[in-house]
Design a protein around this motif. Sequence first.
Motif, short mmCIF file in Angstrom:
data_model
loop_
_atom_site.label_atom_id
_atom_site.label_comp_id
_atom_site.label_asym_id
_atom_site.label_seq_id
_atom_site.Cartn_x
_atom_site.Cartn_y
_atom_site.Cartn_z
N PRO A 120 45.86 28.72 45.72
CA PRO A 120 45.46 28.73 46.95
C PRO A 120 44.82 27.66 47.04
N ALA A 121 44.55 27.44 48.51
CA ALA A 121 43.65 26.53 48.71
C ALA A 121 42.08 25.81 48.00
N PRO A 122 41.12 26.34 48.25
CA PRO A 122 40.00 26.57 47.32
C PRO A 122 40.28 25.90 45.53
N ILE A 123 41.32 26.56 45.26
CA ILE A 123 41.46 26.33 43.55
C ILE A 123 42.40 24.84 43.59
N MET A 124 42.65 24.65 44.74
CA MET A 124 43.81 23.44 44.51
C MET A 124 42.68 22.17 44.87
N GLU A 125 41.41 22.60 45.27
CA GLU A 125 40.13 21.69 45.41
C GLU A 125 40.07 21.20 44.35
N VAL A 126 39.84 23.05 43.24
CA VAL A 126 39.02 22.40 42.04
C VAL A 126 39.89 21.35 41.82
N LEU A 127 40.94 21.74 41.16
CA LEU A 127 42.41 21.26 40.42
C LEU A 127 41.44 19.36 40.90
N ALA A 128 41.21 18.95 41.87
CA ALA A 128 41.34 18.08 42.25
C ALA A 128 40.28 17.02 42.05
N LYS A 129 39.08 17.69 41.91
CA LYS A 129 38.17 17.17 41.50
C LYS A 129 37.49 17.22 40.59
N GLN A 130 37.92 18.72 39.50
CA GLN A 130 37.51 18.95 38.14
C GLN A 130 38.76 17.60 37.36
N GLY A 131 39.37 17.52 38.17
CA GLY A 131 40.11 16.61 36.73
C GLY A 131 39.97 15.53 36.77
N GLY A 132 39.23 15.16 37.59
CA GLY A 132 38.37 13.56 37.82
C GLY A 132 37.21 14.05 36.76
N HIS A 133 37.05 14.76 36.12
CA HIS A 133 34.91 14.95 35.79
C HIS A 133 35.56 15.60 33.99
N GLY A 134 36.56 15.28 33.64
CA GLY A 134 36.55 16.46 32.39
C GLY A 134 37.05 17.65 32.25
N LEU A 135 37.78 18.81 31.14
CA LEU A 135 38.40 19.61 31.52
C LEU A 135 37.99 20.60 30.82
N THR A 136 37.13 20.43 29.44
CA THR A 136 36.80 20.81 28.63
C THR A 136 35.39 20.25 27.85
N TYR A 137 34.35 21.03 27.60
CA TYR A 137 33.23 20.11 26.67
C TYR A 137 32.75 20.73 26.00
N MET A 138 33.27 22.42 25.61
CA MET A 138 32.11 23.87 25.39
C MET A 138 30.72 23.88 24.85
N LEU A 139 30.55 23.20 26.67
CA LEU A 139 29.14 23.32 26.59
C LEU A 139 28.70 23.62 27.90
N PRO A 140 27.94 24.95 28.58
CA PRO A 140 27.94 25.36 29.99
C PRO A 140 27.86 24.34 30.84
N THR A 141 28.22 24.52 32.37
CA THR A 141 27.88 23.60 33.01
C THR A 141 27.14 24.57 34.05
N GLU A 142 27.01 23.81 35.11
CA GLU A 142 25.90 23.98 36.03
C GLU A 142 26.42 25.24 37.44
N ASP A 143 27.69 25.72 37.17
CA ASP A 143 28.43 26.61 37.65
C ASP A 143 27.63 28.30 36.81
N VAL A 144 27.57 28.22 35.58
CA VAL A 144 26.98 29.02 34.97
C VAL A 144 26.34 30.08 35.79
#
Length: 456
Positions: A94-118
């Motif tokens: 779905p288009a919103p998920i493609m956008e997420v993949l494109a944007k988050q791709g440059g911000h790191g994928l997994t930190y074992m810490l929460p993010t501001e989305d929580v």
Amino acid sequence: MTPSVAGIGTRQIEACLAAETARFIDRNPRSRQLGQEAKAHFPDGVPMHWMTDWGTPFPLFVARASGARLTDVDGNDYRDFCLGDTGSMFGHSPAPIMEVLAKQGGHGLTYMLPTEDVPAIGRLLAARFGLPQWQVAATATDANRFALRWARAITGRPRILVFNGCYHGTVDETFVRLRDGKVIHRPGLLGQVADLTQTAAVVEFNDLPALEAALAQGDVACVITEPALTNIGMVLPADGFLDGVQAACKRTGTLLLIDETHTISTGPGGWTRKHDLSPDFFVVGKAIAGGVPCAVWGFTDEVAAAMKVARAKAGPGHSGMGTTLSANALALRALRANLEQVMTDAAYDHMLAMSARLAGGIRAVIAGNSLPWHVSAVGARAEFVCGPVPPRNGAEAATSMHGDLEAAIHLYLMNRGFLIAPFHNMTLTCPATTAEDVDALVACIAAACGALLAGA
Ligand SMILES: Cc1ncc(COP(=O)(O)O)c(C=O)c1O
């Protein structure tokens, strides 16, 4: 009389299966070659052994998919009604998920810490599903496993109760069946050394007296169920059954886990919201983050308080729950985008309308051919079952599973550009499914029935 299965002669089934197998081999030379190559390092040439469960002579290798369409490596196009067996229930990419993949791709994928989305995700889940407390896991299997472990920790009771014919992922305690009134390990189960029959109770779906008798013993921590069984064909709850389950759980201090991983097809808040259920735990996985691996599980404030007590009692150490990639940054972003922009009322309105059209079309095919089959549906999920009447429980549903007949139909459809789920005859409609897609599938099912009945 010539032998037959569900109204179709066994000779016709064999002939259809042979013809469609040959056709599949002809259509898919590149898939065949990749399957051979992959066998060097993957048993049966697949990275996950279920991928051989499609009834095809070798696995179909996929090149790409978008919306309700999929293309294989030989360039064959498919209208996809399988949708990754629910993982892509809201369409491929779905288009919103493609956008997420494109944007988050440059911000790191997994930190074992929460993010501001929580915090926002918490508000979205609580508003949509009605439960106040949440956790995020990587798969529905994990979410179920963690919730069941908590249920035992909270209640101090050993047993889990499941309904015969259930599936909740690869959760050990649910791999049990009822045979001649006795609990047994599910046939085919590998590597299980613990005796699951000691820690699981099994009763038939829609059998309230049996459930009440099992819970009356006071040793069941949790009843886990789908609101309608969707993994053994489809078994719908009888009027009042789920209310009875809830009441029996309350009366006996048993926790109730509703697993909506498949029945999220019902509507934006799942079956639970539509039918006003009030479970203690609620699980949904697969499609909840638009195809990015993710699952969520919710629980009541009372359960949250009891968790604290159990935790304090257990003392410091490892809880036995959680996985490193659970709630990773990418999954959280995708989960939020999916809840906000993809799983909308409008999307569901369309999916439900398409599924109703499909169910109606298949019913007409069944009636037109006087086949002893029927169609059941839970919102965007519709299933044609090769048995005369809707089953009331798992044991009855199992009698309508006919491996070769289903394989022949699935292959016939695949060879003409349609995918339905490889397990039984399940179809899903997504926001990108069109009326033309639906009508084309109905016409192809009609042609498959014609081929199977020819010469009968
Ligand atoms: C009702 C239900 N719960 C849980 C699961 C497990 O999902 P997963 O395989 O993504 O862990 C499934 C899988 O089919 C399911 O049908």
